[in-house]
Design an enzyme around this catalytic site. Structure first.
Site, short mmCIF file in Angstrom:
data_model
loop_
_atom_site.label_atom_id
_atom_site.label_comp_id
_atom_site.label_asym_id
_atom_site.label_seq_id
_atom_site.Cartn_x
_atom_site.Cartn_y
_atom_site.Cartn_z
N HIS A 1 0.83 -1.21 0.00
CA HIS A 1 0.00 0.00 0.00
C HIS A 1 0.87 1.26 0.00
CE1 HIS A 1 -3.40 -2.64 0.96
NE2 HIS A 1 -2.61 -3.19 1.86
N LYS B 1 16.27 21.33 -11.20
CA LYS B 1 15.55 20.10 -11.53
C LYS B 1 16.41 19.10 -12.30
CE LYS B 1 11.79 19.22 -11.08
NZ LYS B 1 10.67 19.63 -11.98
N SER C 1 14.91 21.36 -16.36
CA SER C 1 13.73 22.21 -16.51
C SER C 1 14.12 23.49 -17.22
CB SER C 1 13.14 22.53 -15.13
OG SER C 1 12.22 23.60 -15.22
N GLN D 1 -5.81 -4.77 -43.73
CA GLN D 1 -4.74 -3.81 -44.03
C GLN D 1 -4.41 -2.98 -42.80
OE1 GLN D 1 -4.55 -1.82 -47.96
NE2 GLN D 1 -4.70 0.08 -46.80
N GLU E 1 9.66 8.09 -17.15
CA GLU E 1 8.37 8.73 -17.33
C GLU E 1 7.82 8.47 -18.73
OE1 GLU E 1 8.77 12.52 -14.26
OE2 GLU E 1 8.94 12.84 -16.42
#
Length: 472
Positions: A165, A292, A286, A331, A299
């Site tokens: 979880h 960043k 970034s 096709q 991703e």
């Protein structure tokens, strides 16, 4: 114009029935040459085998066979050098090659199509193409698995939290986690090779739908092309696209696994987890935030999963209402199959290059494993071994955790006196199981987290991969 002469504006491969040329838009709309030309070399391969078989059974002379094979060889060279002129007016890859062959060797080129139809020809081409592509995919999948196994072996002692979880559950090792990924890919690899068996069946000789009256020998053609056997039923042979659906199903399951891995990699590279570092070459920055470092490769793999799912649903929908035998709908089988192949190969290459370069942040992983009372189950097991009923042990540990939350202490940080207030059964030896190292080492069974078991599992995985590669 005499009744027996085709309209000069119609397609010469089938225009005898028609009295006017195809509308220009319809010509473009029904053409497939823009995307099926990637089948060209396999189309030539199939035609060489077909001509060889026709000569062997006496339908072609040896001289005609040799002229056809020589002409096809020259066309292959033109295609490989990028000199071949593709024509939408000729609809597809097959007619483009046949027309060019006829230009080169004259009427003998028209004899190549004896005993076959474009229906069984295209089905054969796709299978030849997919069979080769499966081998490429299998090699990349094996490379990724080898990288995972090697990294898992190296990190067999590196402790990290295991989650359920997405909550801290029990300590595991990074190597053990990587081998869980490897198990997913091992199943995928088996599915891929199993799919290849059903791809490797030859439709050629089924002709349009009912076979041919010429004395062909389909076993000869199958042997020349490396097929396991000819397809049994001519109706099914030309209309079956199960093999394309099955490959795309494999691709969907594989991408689902890669997407799950990607999700974890994205989480682990975040400042909130800080579990791993990905090399800069697999990340981007970034345009506005200079700090960043974005995990773009995982991703994008995660994002590409959806398009492959779409191709699977598209192929299933394409086939769901088709009566036997061939229909023009088919096709539409090529573009989803081709894109699935391209996507799978790209994703596997990215992962196979990236995974061996993953660097774990061991201190961050260990610190995260110390948070969240990850050795609580070990304490319960300890009490059970001391004679406490499991439900009672569960209650005792729950009280210990509640105390730890209040005092902001992990179980391993509590004094013996603090633990004994919840059960007099607890003795000093409890700390052997409350440490992360003790917890991981205690699960010393096949499939368990003990470092020696992880290394043994890595060796078994490597041996299984070698065996599978030998069967391919």
């Amino acid at each position: 114009m005499s009744p027996s002469s085709p309209n000069p504006g119609t397609n010469q491969s089938w225009g005898g029935r028609f009295s006017e040329p195809t509308d220009a838009f319809v010509e473009r709309f029904t053409a497939s040459v823009d995307f099926d030309q990637r089948l060209a070399l396999h189309d030539i391969q199939g035609s060489v085998a077909h001509a060889t078989m026709l000569a062997r059974v006496g339908v072609l002379t040896d001289e005609e066979r040799d002229a056809i094979i020589e002409g096809l060889g020259e066309i292959r060279g033109e295609i490989e050098r990028g000199e071949f002129a593709w024509s939408v007016a000729l609809e597809d890859v097959h007619m483009n090659i046949e027309a060019r062959l006829t230009d080169k060797i004259g009427i003998t080129g028209k004899k190549l199509h004896t005993g076959r139809s474009r229906n069984d020809q295209v089905a054969t081409d796709i299978r030849l193409y997919l069979r080769d592509e499966i081998d490429v995919v299998g090699a990349e999948l094996a490379r990724l698995r080898e990288g995972l196994i090697t990294l898992a072996d190296r990190e067999a002692d590196t402790i990290m939290p295991g989650f359920t979880h997405l909550q801290t559950a029990q300590p595991v090792t990074f190597g053990h986690h990587l081998l869980a990924w490897q198990e997913m890919l091992a199943r995928d690899h088996e599915r891929l090779l199993d799919c290849r068996k059903r791809v490797n069946v030859m439709p050629l000789g089924a002709a349009a739908l009912a076979g041919t009256t010429y004395p062909i020998d389909r076993h000869v053609t199958a042997e020349l092309l490396g097929f396991e056997r000819p397809a049994e039923n001519s109706l099914d042979a030309v209309s079956d696209r199960d093999f394309a659906i099955e490959f795309t199903s494999f691709a969907s399951i594989l991408l689902m696994h890669l997407s799950r891995m990607s999700e974890e990699l994205v989480l682990w590279t975040s400042a909130q987890f800080d579990f791993i570092d990905l090399p800069d070459r697999f990340c981007t920055g970034s345009s506005i935030m200079p700090q960043k470092k974005n995990p773009d490769v995982p991703e994008l793999v995660r994002g590409k999963t959806g398009r492959v799912y779409g191709h699977l649903v598209g192929l299933l929908t394409l086939m769901k209402s088709q009566p036997l035998a061939y229909n023009k709908d088919n096709q539409e089988d090529k573009e989803p199959l081709f894109d699935s192949l391209d996507t799978v190969k790209g994703c596997l290459r990215a992962f196979a290059d990236m995974v061996p370069a993953i660097e774990p942040r061991k201190a961050s992983m260990a610190e995260a494993a110390r948070r969240g009372f990850s050795t609580a189950t070990d304490l319960a097991d300890y009490l059970v071994r001391k004679g406490v009923a499991f439900r009672d042990a569960h209650e005792i540990v729950g009280q210990s955790v509640a105390f730890g939350l209040k005092e902001q202490k992990d179980l391993s940080e509590m004094r013996l006196e603090e633990l004994k207030q919840f059960s007099g059964t607890i003795e000093a030896d409890v700390f052997e199981v409350l440490t992360l190292e003790g917890s991981v080492a205690a699960r010393n069974h096949i499939g368990g987290t003990a470092p020696d078991q992880v290394r043994a599992a890595a060796q078994r995985a490597r041996d299984a991969l070698a065996t599978l590669a030998g069967q391919a």
